[in-house]
Write a protein that holds these residues in place. Sequence first.
Motif, short mmCIF file in Angstrom:
data_model
loop_
_atom_site.label_atom_id
_atom_site.label_comp_id
_atom_site.label_asym_id
_atom_site.label_seq_id
_atom_site.Cartn_x
_atom_site.Cartn_y
_atom_site.Cartn_z
N ARG A 150 -17.87 -3.68 8.33
CA ARG A 150 -17.03 -3.54 7.14
C ARG A 150 -15.61 -3.99 7.42
O ARG A 150 -15.18 -4.05 8.58
CB ARG A 150 -17.08 -2.10 6.63
CG ARG A 150 -16.23 -1.14 7.41
CD ARG A 150 -16.44 0.27 6.95
NE ARG A 150 -16.19 1.16 8.06
CZ ARG A 150 -14.99 1.63 8.38
NH1 ARG A 150 -13.94 1.32 7.66
NH2 ARG A 150 -14.83 2.41 9.42
N LYS A 151 -14.92 -4.25 6.34
CA LYS A 151 -13.52 -4.65 6.47
C LYS A 151 -12.69 -3.38 6.48
O LYS A 151 -12.83 -2.54 5.60
CB LYS A 151 -13.15 -5.52 5.28
CG LYS A 151 -11.82 -6.20 5.46
CD LYS A 151 -11.65 -7.32 4.45
CE LYS A 151 -10.41 -8.13 4.77
NZ LYS A 151 -10.11 -9.12 3.78
N LEU A 152 -11.87 -3.22 7.49
CA LEU A 152 -11.07 -2.00 7.59
C LEU A 152 -9.95 -2.03 6.57
O LEU A 152 -9.47 -3.10 6.18
CB LEU A 152 -10.44 -1.92 8.98
CG LEU A 152 -11.37 -1.92 10.16
CD1 LEU A 152 -10.56 -1.90 11.43
CD2 LEU A 152 -12.28 -0.71 10.10
N ASP A 153 -9.49 -0.82 6.22
CA ASP A 153 -8.33 -0.74 5.34
C ASP A 153 -7.15 -1.47 5.96
O ASP A 153 -6.39 -2.15 5.28
CB ASP A 153 -7.95 0.72 5.12
CG ASP A 153 -8.98 1.42 4.23
OD1 ASP A 153 -9.77 0.70 3.57
OD2 ASP A 153 -9.00 2.67 4.21
N GLU A 154 -7.01 -1.33 7.28
CA GLU A 154 -5.89 -1.97 7.97
C GLU A 154 -5.95 -3.48 7.79
O GLU A 154 -4.95 -4.13 7.55
CB GLU A 154 -5.92 -1.65 9.48
CG GLU A 154 -5.55 -0.24 9.85
CD GLU A 154 -6.75 0.69 9.92
OE1 GLU A 154 -7.73 0.45 9.16
OE2 GLU A 154 -6.70 1.64 10.71
N GLU A 156 -7.51 -5.10 5.45
CA GLU A 156 -7.29 -5.46 4.06
C GLU A 156 -5.79 -5.51 3.77
O GLU A 156 -5.30 -6.45 3.16
CB GLU A 156 -7.97 -4.41 3.19
CG GLU A 156 -8.14 -4.88 1.75
CD GLU A 156 -8.69 -3.78 0.86
OE1 GLU A 156 -9.40 -2.90 1.38
OE2 GLU A 156 -8.36 -3.80 -0.34
N LEU A 157 -5.10 -4.49 4.26
CA LEU A 157 -3.67 -4.43 4.02
C LEU A 157 -2.94 -5.61 4.66
O LEU A 157 -2.11 -6.26 4.03
CB LEU A 157 -3.10 -3.10 4.54
CG LEU A 157 -1.60 -2.90 4.36
CD1 LEU A 157 -1.20 -3.02 2.89
CD2 LEU A 157 -1.16 -1.53 4.89
N LYS A 160 -3.55 -8.64 2.67
CA LYS A 160 -2.81 -8.62 1.41
C LYS A 160 -1.35 -8.97 1.64
O LYS A 160 -0.77 -9.75 0.90
CB LYS A 160 -2.92 -7.22 0.78
CG LYS A 160 -4.23 -7.03 0.04
CD LYS A 160 -4.21 -5.78 -0.80
CE LYS A 160 -5.33 -5.82 -1.83
NZ LYS A 160 -5.68 -4.50 -2.31
N PHE A 171 -0.49 1.17 -1.70
CA PHE A 171 -1.75 1.02 -1.00
C PHE A 171 -1.96 2.39 -0.38
O PHE A 171 -1.08 3.24 -0.46
CB PHE A 171 -1.62 -0.07 0.06
CG PHE A 171 -2.94 -0.53 0.62
CD1 PHE A 171 -3.71 -1.45 -0.06
CD2 PHE A 171 -3.41 0.00 1.81
CE1 PHE A 171 -4.92 -1.86 0.46
CE2 PHE A 171 -4.64 -0.40 2.32
CZ PHE A 171 -5.40 -1.34 1.64
N LYS A 172 -3.13 2.61 0.22
CA LYS A 172 -3.35 3.93 0.83
C LYS A 172 -2.20 4.28 1.74
O LYS A 172 -1.89 3.58 2.68
CB LYS A 172 -4.65 3.92 1.62
CG LYS A 172 -5.86 3.84 0.73
CD LYS A 172 -7.12 3.74 1.54
CE LYS A 172 -8.27 3.34 0.63
NZ LYS A 172 -9.42 2.84 1.33
N ILE A 175 -2.53 4.46 5.55
CA ILE A 175 -2.73 3.16 6.21
C ILE A 175 -1.39 2.43 6.31
O ILE A 175 -1.05 1.86 7.35
CB ILE A 175 -3.74 2.30 5.42
CG1 ILE A 175 -5.06 3.03 5.28
CG2 ILE A 175 -3.94 0.95 6.08
CD1 ILE A 175 -5.77 3.31 6.59
#
Lengths: 519, 555
Positions: A150-154, A156-157, A160, A171-172, A175
């Motif tokens: 999976r793509k981690l939130d980190e 993704e951020l 972005k 964002f979260k 994170i």
Amino acid sequence: MHKYPFINIMSIMSSDKIIQQLHENEKRVLKSFKSKKVLSADELSKITKLSKEAAEKAAEWGKQKNLISIKENVSEFLELTIEGHEYSKTGLPEKRLISVVSKGMDEIETLKNKIPQFSIGLVWINKNGWAEVKDGKILITKEGMESLSRKLDEEELLAKVSKNTKMSRDFKRDIVDKLIRRGLIRIRTEVNREYALTASGKKIESQIKLGKEIGQITVDVLKKGDWKKYGLRAYNISTPAAKIHPSKKHFMTQVIEYIRNVWTEMGFKEMSGPLLEVSFWNFDALYQPQDHPARDLADTFYMKIPSEGQLPEDEITQAVKATHENGWTCNSLGWQYSWNPNFAKKSVMRTHTTTLSVRTLAQLRKDVDKGALPAKYFSVGRVFRNEVLDWKHLAEFYQTDGIVVGEDVNFRHFLAYLKRYFAKLGFEKARFRPAYFPYTEMSTEIEVFHPEQKSWIELGGAGMFRPEVVKPLLGKDIPVLAWGPGLERLVMINYDIKNIRELYWNDLKQLREAKIWLG
Amino acid sequence: MPVININRNDFCRLIGHEIPMKTIEERIPMLGVGWEGTEGEEFSIEVFPNRPDMLSVEGLARAFSSFMNIERGLREYKAEPAEEFLIVVQPKVMNVRPFIVSCVVKNVDLSDDLIRSVIQMQEKLHVTHCRKRKKAAIGIYDLEKISFPLTYTTEKRTFKYVPLEEKQEMSLQEILEKLPKGKDYAWILEGMNEYPILLDSRGKTLSFIPILNADENKIDNKTKNLFIEVTGTDEKTVTEVLNIIISTFGDRGAKMHKVKIKYPDTGIIYTPNTSPKMMSLEPKYVNKILGLNLRNYEIIEYLQRMGHDAVEINKENIEVTIPIYRTDIMHAMDIVEDVAIAFGYENFEAVIPNISTIGEENPLEVFASRLRSLMVGHELQEVFTFILTNKKNLFNKMNVKETEIAETANPKTEEYNVVRNWLLPSLIEILERNQHHEYPQNIFEVGDVVILNPYTDTGTETKKRLALAMCHSKTNFAEIKSIVESMMKNLGINNYKIEEAEHKSFVAGRCAKIGIDSIELGVFGEINPVVLENWKLEMPVSTAEIDIDLLQKLI
């Protein structure tokens, strides 16, 4: 910044006087509020037909005269740091590491050398519970396997932020905070301004006439003599000027050049020599026994190419060998072991510039009785340690070595030279504690007092070369004062740098904005 | 360097004086010990490698007590003669680990403080002075559980005994492979067919040396009498280590007895040897080195403050008696240092000597500095980069063929495993990293590179280079050419030649070399977009690299 309370002066100035001081752009701005009471910077630029920058600047001048009010709306955006920028391209170290491990390469020893930023990766796979370390191997957990798909939130951020220069903080939160703490992203603030007329602005607005006036004195103005007809407008000299950043020498160079000056002023002669050394000069000539821990692979870069160099002339090599083994004619017991010339031949990246001091002693050998002494030498040079880079450690750094060779020099002279050196660098107080180095006796650790931090700072080692160092090289047992303090801490203190890696980051913004070295 | 923890109360009991923590903190560093900090009644210190005798609370207290003038002078340690404790050394151990020294220590009150201190000292000595047990290793046993005479010999790897803290017999091989201590120290025994073993007269194993003792004869809090041995590959070190240990027990009031050791060839020796070393010292030498004017009685007092004894033989000679635990004294200079420490480094008055010398900078450095100023005048920002890098940066990414360069054998990271042989890649790397900052980015560096050269003693030459890189949307060959030419003219060189050159890092037909007569000084031009793509740079770059060692010689 401003010593004069402008607003008060303005309030007692006549309207005429105020108008006389207005720049043409200011006048245009003041005349802009016909259809709308509140304007954005873009609107202001459109109405005044000025560039946005010029309109904003003119409005800022108006504000200082209390003619225009400015409301600031601050918004925060995220941006990548150098490290973040790197990971957004190459991927997070923990993700890279876990992916390699999942392919079956799990030996820490191998991974250490294969994976860039291995240690950072290891910390995070541990923290994230992706893997356990056992017997020098990395064992992936269930969470670790799962993280691969999976793509981690980190991630993704990071993605972005790298794509969107206006990425907000929405964002979260955890994170965002986490990546800020890791130093991968930081917050950039942007200010949007809204402009309106103040009461005094409204009062004088109607009296302003837009017409010809002379601001910049041009060639044309001078040729035609227009300034006689129209007069020259007074400027508001408190207006902020544009920031410029001149090209400079790197601050490390500035410091090094300063220090080279300090030594030459004191009558020292500069030494130079190879970065890649023969162990003999790095260790053996300095009476470091061949099983000394400082010679361990852990601290020193040994070389594959070239793997070894040459020992000096036999007279010196044999004297050094005998001194290690039995003290030779130094009136010493020596280290009492069997000295191996093959160890002494091994190539290394020099671990200190004291190599230059001992090479110099060997060169002085032939002139010792021909008036070459007393003599004073210095060097400023790069040295190498086999370290993993982090905020406290570098693999390359600088040292300044000095020696004073003379029949009549003594420990009190030694203390005086070092005190003078540090005084020239702005540290009036220096103190000395007993320490240990295999090649000096007395050995001292130097500390200087930092008047602002009100604390003592350790700056490195110094002492008098042991007779076991001097005699085999120089051919005579003559006192030699010697020191080799580092440079990086001085620079970090002066430039308020906490992370030692910043010294060699070469962030152009930082270099452009850095103050010059003032000693 | 080793850090040890000391309990202040225990420390003060040993000295026999109450000493406040603040005094300890202030004075200990001036004795030549690193101060690490306190936690409650505990304090930590860093012991320098020349003073392994201070690796125990006893040793530190002993030194501090003299230094503070509480109890100064020599401490002597005596061992009673004894015949009953015999170790027979077998010839076959002589090729493996030939030295053993030993002592019997009786009447020991094994309090928690002492046990803690001994274990800490043993551990730290092993790491430092004993070079991770290779040069020397210490074994301590309950004397009552041993039957003399002992045999120091070797055994095959299938030999079995019950190791410390284990329930069952294990073979030596198993111990090396399975137990933590075995794994840690197996490297010492590498390449040996048989391993060193100490057996008692009943054939019971005392220890697999230098790995692990047997479980049977371990010490506990009922132990009153100890048997201590130190084995190793270096006679001097084993003797020194034994002396440090018995001084520690001696300070706690234990009684030492000699052990008789029978070597196959050299015959019988008795250990420990507790007679102190003597050294003669000329007061003239002390005063010359330190720049002081001390009287003989003052020098003697300072020596006593460092735990020595000294007597004046005549005006020109002092005879110094050095305690047995001092392992670092090999030259009169070491004694001079002791005088200096006792005198107090803080008490020396610093004075600049009356020496007239002429200062002189290295001409190449002066030249480099002038070039830097010239480049700054061309509005280039100086950068300052690492000399170590990797082959990918130097060759692959620069689109050039790999050549042989200086390469490290044991790098901790693959990112820094070679020494750069040219400067440009370092500059391109900086441009790559700064893409988020304002343009133009016009930079330069005057830095060192290392070139292989078998005709020098190091097999290399360290050379100075100048590299420039212009990076902005309008840079081109003409721009870099005008800077290079401006540089030459500013150096007063007008007879340079510019010729077309071929270099894969540059665009073909936009690359030139510059030289004087037949000497090539450097190369410049527009960087090949292939290279830019390799570095993920989206801005044109034009660059130059000039050999300034050569350039300086031509001026």
